[in-house]
Every structure is written in structure tokens, then in C-alpha cells.
Design a protein around this motif. Structure first.
Motif, mmCIF file in Angstrom:
data_model
loop_
_atom_site.group_PDB
_atom_site.id
_atom_site.type_symbol
_atom_site.label_atom_id
_atom_site.label_comp_id
_atom_site.label_asym_id
_atom_site.label_seq_id
_atom_site.Cartn_x
_atom_site.Cartn_y
_atom_site.Cartn_z
ATOM 1 N N GLU A 7 3.054 -6.392 8.055
ATOM 2 C CA GLU A 7 1.898 -7.057 8.637
ATOM 3 C C GLU A 7 0.698 -6.114 8.717
ATOM 4 N N LEU A 8 0.961 -4.850 9.042
ATOM 5 C CA LEU A 8 -0.103 -3.849 9.078
ATOM 6 C C LEU A 8 -0.652 -3.600 7.679
ATOM 7 N N LEU A 9 0.222 -3.616 6.698
ATOM 8 C CA LEU A 9 -0.212 -3.409 5.316
ATOM 9 C C LEU A 9 -1.138 -4.540 4.874
ATOM 10 N N GLY A 16 -9.782 -3.450 2.913
ATOM 11 C CA GLY A 16 -10.124 -2.672 1.733
ATOM 12 C C GLY A 16 -9.432 -1.343 1.556
ATOM 13 N N VAL A 17 -8.333 -1.092 2.266
ATOM 14 C CA VAL A 17 -7.608 0.169 2.081
ATOM 15 C C VAL A 17 -6.187 -0.130 1.607
ATOM 16 N N PHE A 18 -5.569 0.855 0.976
ATOM 17 C CA PHE A 18 -4.235 0.658 0.422
ATOM 18 C C PHE A 18 -3.395 1.924 0.603
ATOM 19 N N PRO A 19 -2.064 1.813 0.560
ATOM 20 C CA PRO A 19 -1.193 2.963 0.834
ATOM 21 C C PRO A 19 -0.857 3.755 -0.422
ATOM 22 N N MET A 20 -0.608 5.034 -0.229
ATOM 23 C CA MET A 20 -0.132 5.906 -1.302
ATOM 24 C C MET A 20 0.723 7.007 -0.682
#
Length: 217
Positions: A7-9, A16-20
Motif C-alpha cells: 500500500e505504501l508502494l 512520482g517515486v519508485f523503489p530500488m
């Protein structure tokens, strides 16, 4: 146990941000908010003549969402040109959760009963966030991308986020836009209801895309 929740993702994508991760073996996951954002404009998506011929051969059996996990594994596996990957265990689990929730989608290229390439991403409103792609046979990921764009256009999507620009994506017309311009487009896109087309037969959409691209190339 994963510290991040799916849900946080989704909330992160919406702003406009994404995980890495730094590498496959690095347990730390962080969010990225590039100053310049890569996007693939759907209305000016470029398909070269050679790729058009490859797509029309219909050498691959194109499927969607039939083995999302295997596509994730393909994108995470090391290759000669990319010995490491940013998909760590936490990210892997997060995207599996998004798929189970109906947000994560894969476009798959099969040949002789084997998965030989594909891509995956996340759909939110009329925005699709392309995450990664892989090929085990020549042109498989390129063909998957053409089918993805055809599906997105047919389903009413308005934004295809590629995160960054690579030589591979530049040949399709990917461009960089300022962070604020991206956020403005994103804010509009996620307001629009769109349902990702996961049906097997997308050939009419692909033919329409190739026809429109041949008229503008």
C-alpha cells in the motif's frame, strides 16, 4: 519480514517515486525521485521497420499475467551486460504482492513452451510504470514492449513511465522531462480510470499500432 507494505508502494508511485536497491544482495531498499524522468510517449512511440517485421512474424506466443513470478525472476537474473540487478528480495516480494492485488502486470514472450522474454510494471489509473524487461532470445523484450504499448493505448492509458532513459529505450522515442512536468502528467493520469488489458488476443491492437507507426515513420 518486509518493512515496506504494498500500500505504501502504491502511494509512492502516486506521488512520482519508485523503489530500488543497490544490488540483488543488498537488503536495503530506498526510494528514487529523479530530477529528470524518462517517459515513453504513447502517441509517438517509434517502431523501426526491422522490428515491425519481427512483430508481424508472430514468432512469439504473447501472454499477459500468466507467470508474473517467472518474469520477475527473469528480470532479476544476472546477464553479461548486467551482472547485477536492483531487484532484491524485498522488492521481489513487494511486486508479487502488487500483482496479487491486481496492480502488477507482465507481458510475456513464450516460444516452444518456454518463457524467453518479457517485462513487468505497475498500473495505477491511466499510468503504467514500466519496471524491467529481459530477453533470452533476440528481440523478445522489444516485441513485448510493442505489445505493451498496443495494450495501453487500447485500454485508455495516457502515461508510460520508463523511469530513466537508456539506449534501448531511446530507439522507441523515450524522452526525459523535468520532475515537475512528470508530476503534472502523473497527477492527471492517475485520475483517469483505465483497466489493463490482460487478454491473450491483442493482435488487433498491435496491428493498429503498427499501421499508425508506419504512417508516421
Amino acid at each position: 519480514m518486509s518493512q515496506l507494505r504494498p500500500e505504501l508502494l502504491l502511494q509512492a508511485y502516486a506521488i512520482g517515486v519508485f523503489p530500488m536497491a543497490e544490488s540483488h544482495d543488498d537488503a536495503r531498499t530506498f526510494f528514487v525521485d529523479p530530477e529528470k524522468r524518462g517517459v515513453l510517449p504513447l502517441n509517438t512511440f517509434h517502431v523501426s521497420r526491422s522490428l515491425r517485421k519481427e512483430v508481424k512474424r508472430r514468432r512469439f506466443d504473447i501472454r499477459c499475467d500468466t507467470n508474473f513470478k517467472a518474469v520477475l525472476e527473469g528480470c532479476a537474473e544476472p546477464r553479461d551486460e548486467r551482472p547485477d540487478t536492483w531487484i532484491n528480495d524485498e522488492i521481489f516480494k513487494l511486486y508479487m504482492s502488487l500483482h496479487e492485488m491486481g496492480y502488477g502486470h507482465s507481458v510475456e514472450c513464450w516460444h516452444d513452451g518456454k518463457l524467453v522474454g518479457g517485462l513487468y510494471g505497475v498500473a495505477l489509473g491511466a499510468a503504467f510504470f514500466g519496471e524491467s524487461m529481459f530477453s533470452r532470445e533476440p528481440n523478445a523484450s522489444k516485441v513485448a514492449l510493442v505489445h505493451l504499448v498496443a495494450r495501453l493505448k487500447a485500454s485508455g492509458f495516457t502515461l508510460l513511465d520508463s523511469q530513466f532513459i537508456t539506449d534501448h529505450l531511446a530507439q522507441f522515442g523515450a524522452v526525459e522531462i523535468p520532475r515537475q512536468s512528470y508530476r503534472d502528467q502523473l497527477a492527471e493520469a492517475i485520475k483517469i480510470p483505465a483497466e489493463f488489458y490482460s487478454g491473450f488476443d491483442d493482435w488487433p491492437f498491435v496491428e493498429e499500432l503498427l499501421q499508425s507507426r508506419s504512417q508516421t515513420s
